[in-house]
Design an enzyme around this catalytic site. Structure first.
Site, mmCIF file in Angstrom:
data_model
loop_
_atom_site.group_PDB
_atom_site.id
_atom_site.type_symbol
_atom_site.label_atom_id
_atom_site.label_comp_id
_atom_site.label_asym_id
_atom_site.label_seq_id
_atom_site.Cartn_x
_atom_site.Cartn_y
_atom_site.Cartn_z
ATOM 1 N N SER A 216 0.925 2.769 7.457
ATOM 2 C CA SER A 216 1.108 2.526 8.895
ATOM 3 C C SER A 216 2.210 1.489 9.100
ATOM 4 O O SER A 216 2.136 0.392 8.544
ATOM 5 C CB SER A 216 -0.174 1.989 9.513
ATOM 6 O OG SER A 216 -1.195 2.935 9.367
ATOM 7 N N ARG B 276 -6.117 -6.509 8.700
ATOM 8 C CA ARG B 276 -4.946 -6.407 7.795
ATOM 9 C C ARG B 276 -4.227 -7.756 7.620
ATOM 10 O O ARG B 276 -2.999 -7.828 7.538
ATOM 11 C CB ARG B 276 -3.930 -5.358 8.311
ATOM 12 C CG ARG B 276 -4.487 -3.994 8.500
ATOM 13 C CD ARG B 276 -4.881 -3.269 7.225
ATOM 14 N NE ARG B 276 -5.665 -2.103 7.528
ATOM 15 C CZ ARG B 276 -7.013 -2.075 7.582
ATOM 16 N NH1 ARG B 276 -7.724 -3.153 7.293
ATOM 17 N NH2 ARG B 276 -7.646 -0.980 7.879
ATOM 18 N N GLU C 163 2.965 -3.855 10.467
ATOM 19 C CA GLU C 163 1.952 -3.969 9.411
ATOM 20 C C GLU C 163 2.666 -4.037 8.055
ATOM 21 O O GLU C 163 2.231 -4.699 7.129
ATOM 22 C CB GLU C 163 1.003 -2.763 9.469
ATOM 23 C CG GLU C 163 -0.189 -2.909 8.526
ATOM 24 C CD GLU C 163 -1.306 -1.920 8.794
ATOM 25 O OE1 GLU C 163 -1.636 -1.673 9.980
ATOM 26 O OE2 GLU C 163 -1.850 -1.375 7.817
HETATM 27 C C1 LIG Z 1 0.769 6.579 1.952
HETATM 28 C C2 LIG Z 1 0.197 5.206 2.231
HETATM 29 C C3 LIG Z 1 -1.059 5.096 2.807
HETATM 30 C C4 LIG Z 1 -1.600 3.831 3.068
HETATM 31 N N1 LIG Z 1 -2.846 3.746 3.635
HETATM 32 C C5 LIG Z 1 -3.403 2.536 3.842
HETATM 33 C C6 LIG Z 1 -4.731 2.416 4.388
HETATM 34 O O1 LIG Z 1 -5.398 3.388 4.666
HETATM 35 N N2 LIG Z 1 -5.236 1.176 4.567
HETATM 36 C C7 LIG Z 1 -4.535 0.052 4.257
HETATM 37 O O2 LIG Z 1 -5.061 -1.049 4.441
HETATM 38 N N3 LIG Z 1 -3.278 0.129 3.761
HETATM 39 C C8 LIG Z 1 -2.710 1.333 3.532
HETATM 40 N N4 LIG Z 1 -1.437 1.411 3.029
HETATM 41 C C9 LIG Z 1 -0.654 0.168 2.813
HETATM 42 C C10 LIG Z 1 -0.791 -0.447 1.406
HETATM 43 O O3 LIG Z 1 -1.143 0.519 0.429
HETATM 44 C C11 LIG Z 1 -1.812 -1.587 1.388
HETATM 45 O O4 LIG Z 1 -1.441 -2.633 2.257
HETATM 46 C C12 LIG Z 1 -1.976 -2.183 -0.028
HETATM 47 O O5 LIG Z 1 -3.061 -3.096 -0.003
HETATM 48 C C13 LIG Z 1 -0.714 -2.897 -0.525
HETATM 49 O O6 LIG Z 1 -0.863 -3.117 -1.908
HETATM 50 P P1 LIG Z 1 0.428 -3.307 -2.831
HETATM 51 O O7 LIG Z 1 -0.054 -3.702 -4.173
HETATM 52 O O8 LIG Z 1 1.314 -2.146 -2.767
HETATM 53 O O9 LIG Z 1 1.089 -4.553 -2.073
HETATM 54 P P2 LIG Z 1 2.648 -4.916 -1.949
HETATM 55 O O10 LIG Z 1 3.321 -4.035 -0.943
HETATM 56 O O11 LIG Z 1 3.243 -4.997 -3.299
HETATM 57 O O12 LIG Z 1 2.502 -6.373 -1.316
HETATM 58 C C14 LIG Z 1 1.928 -6.496 -0.031
HETATM 59 C C15 LIG Z 1 1.667 -7.984 0.237
HETATM 60 O O13 LIG Z 1 0.651 -8.447 -0.668
HETATM 61 C C16 LIG Z 1 1.125 -9.573 -1.393
HETATM 62 N N5 LIG Z 1 0.590 -9.505 -2.755
HETATM 63 C C17 LIG Z 1 0.552 -8.443 -3.582
HETATM 64 N N6 LIG Z 1 -0.031 -8.780 -4.750
HETATM 65 C C18 LIG Z 1 -0.349 -10.099 -4.659
HETATM 66 C C19 LIG Z 1 -0.971 -11.035 -5.535
HETATM 67 N N7 LIG Z 1 -1.381 -10.706 -6.762
HETATM 68 N N8 LIG Z 1 -1.133 -12.314 -5.101
HETATM 69 C C20 LIG Z 1 -0.731 -12.685 -3.851
HETATM 70 N N9 LIG Z 1 -0.142 -11.838 -2.978
HETATM 71 C C21 LIG Z 1 0.030 -10.558 -3.375
HETATM 72 C C22 LIG Z 1 2.654 -9.444 -1.386
HETATM 73 O O14 LIG Z 1 3.272 -10.695 -1.521
HETATM 74 C C23 LIG Z 1 2.904 -8.851 -0.003
HETATM 75 O O15 LIG Z 1 2.909 -9.870 0.961
HETATM 76 C C24 LIG Z 1 -0.863 2.662 2.747
HETATM 77 C C25 LIG Z 1 0.401 2.787 2.153
HETATM 78 C C26 LIG Z 1 0.936 4.040 1.898
HETATM 79 C C27 LIG Z 1 2.277 4.127 1.243
#
Ligand SMILES: Cc1cc2nc3c(=O)[nH]c(=O)nc-3n(C[C@H](O)[C@H](O)[C@H](O)COP(=O)(O)OP(=O)(O)OC[C@H]3O[C@@H](n4cnc5c(N)ncnc54)[C@H](O)[C@@H]3O)c2cc1C
Length: 327
Positions: A227, A178, A308
């Site tokens: 998480s 992660r 995380e």
């Molecule tokens: C119900 C639920 C279940 C989940 N299950 C999992 C799972 O099974 N496995 C898992 O790994 N995660 C899980 N997650 C966490 C999350 O969905 C992941 O980490 C996902 O990859 C985050 O994507 P996001 O677009 O929402 O990122 P954001 O929360 O918007 O950003 C997260 C990070 O990524 C960076 N970022 C986003 N876009 C860019 C870009 N274009 N360029 C550079 N940096 C960027 C941001 O600056 C920030 O640091 C879960 C979340 C929820 C709510």
């Protein structure tokens, strides 16, 4: 006037084809549905427009970029500097010969998995249960059920702070659990995934199974961020005198965290490593609750839980880290 104030003053922002928004909603649009606004939000039309913005924006001034905020607590005092909001041009998913899937950074992981399945490209179904965007997945090395981004990513395109377009290999990202460490601040704009040939029906069944497992094991309808803490490594657990199969949830449970509430934030009874906003939580409530869990686990086991979920932005007036928070 400070450097920051100059760089985000409307008249000093670079001319772009897209738009700027001021005091723009941010926390309210994330998964936790709480937290502050972005001082300035830039909405570039496409990659070239984002390059124009970056070339004209102070390379050391605060800059943020997010997907859909499914892994982020946006603090109550909002985000300083400029926050990049990607738009429609970054929401593409294209199938290419040889089992490749090329996606814009704003494409939802779930849509990538579904489109790959339709095209008979296996190896990406794990993305179907992750509610974020490709950009967030690239940053976080998102993963589930034994697979993660590092296993399927071929290369990616990113902009550096000057607006130069770079192509990076998987190795350049120095992925771990992660976590990514490309060595500089980057804005991801595109990913190229590589899968293997598989029957679309089998892939659709795999995705349906993942959906079922998620519904049974995660509070996916709550205001949450997935998480809260990463599972400690086997070495960390061993040095704390614990069995190596202890996950973060078990540590939280062992310190009485299950069901614990601070304001409107709760470690739920059913999934105690999935912090939720029960409806009225501030971002500070969420952070205080997480830090309280970390403090308790450290006091009892000498082990530091690692967030995380990312916490971003300023504290609101009257808020500050408490003295008893551990590093
Ligand atoms: C119900 C639920 C279940 C989940 N299950 C999992 C799972 O099974 N496995 C898992 O790994 N995660 C899980 N997650 C966490 C999350 O969905 C992941 O980490 C996902 O990859 C985050 O994507 P996001 O677009 O929402 O990122 P954001 O929360 O918007 O950003 C997260 C990070 O990524 C960076 N970022 C986003 N876009 C860019 C870009 N274009 N360029 C550079 N940096 C960027 C941001 O600056 C920030 O640091 C879960 C979340 C929820 C709510």
């Amino acid at each position: 006037m400070s450097e920051l104030a100059v760089s985000t003053d409307q008249s000093n922002l670079p001319d772009i084809r897209g738009s700027y928004r001021f005091d723009a909603a941010l926390g309210a649009k994330g998964w936790f549905k709480t937290g502050g606004t972005a001082d300035v939000m830039v909405c570039p039309d496409d990659v070239a427009d984002l390059q124009t913005f970056l070339a004209g924006y102070d390379a050391v001034a605060p800059l943020h970029i997010f997907g859909v905020g499914s892994n982020t607590i946006f603090r109550d005092g909002g985000l300083e500097g400029v926050t990049v909001k990607l738009g429609r041009a970054f929401n593409t998913i294209e199938i290419e010969d040889g089992g490749y899937v090329r996606c814009g950074a704003l494409a939802l992981d779930m849509n990538v998995a579904n489109k790959a399945a339709q095209a008979g490209i296996g190896g990406l179904s794990f993305l179907s249960g992750i509610p974020g965007t490709v950009g967030g997945a690239l940053k976080m090395n998102a993963g589930a059920y034994g697979r993660e981004v590092v296993n399927t990513l071929e290369s990616l395109k990113a902009l550096d702070r000057q607006g130069d377009l770079l192509t990076l290999s998987v190795d350049d990202m120095h992925y771990s659990y992660r976590h990514s460490a490309p060595g500089q601040e980057l804005l991801f704009v595109e990913a190229l995934f590589k899968g293997h040939a598989a029957a679309p029906d089998d892939l659709r069944a795999e995705i349906a199974e993942i959906k079922q497992k998620r519904e049974n094991s995660q509070p996916i309808k709550e205001k949450t961020g997935g998480s809260t803490f990463a599972n400690p490594s086997a070495e960390e657990l061993e040095s704390a005198g614990l069995a190596t199969d202890w996950g973060a949830w078990r540590l939280i449970d062992a310190v009485g965290g299950r069901g614990h509430k601070i304001g409107g934030a709760q470690m739920p009874e059913k999934h105690c490593n999935f912090m939720i906003n029960t409806g009225t939580a501030t971002a500070f409530d969420l952070e205080c609750l997480g830090e309280e869990m970390r403090r308790r686990v450290f006091e009892k086991f000498g082990l530091k839980l690692r967030w995380e979920i990312r916490r971003q932005g300023r504290y609101a007036e009257g808020q500050a880290p408490l003295d008893n928070w551990i590093d």
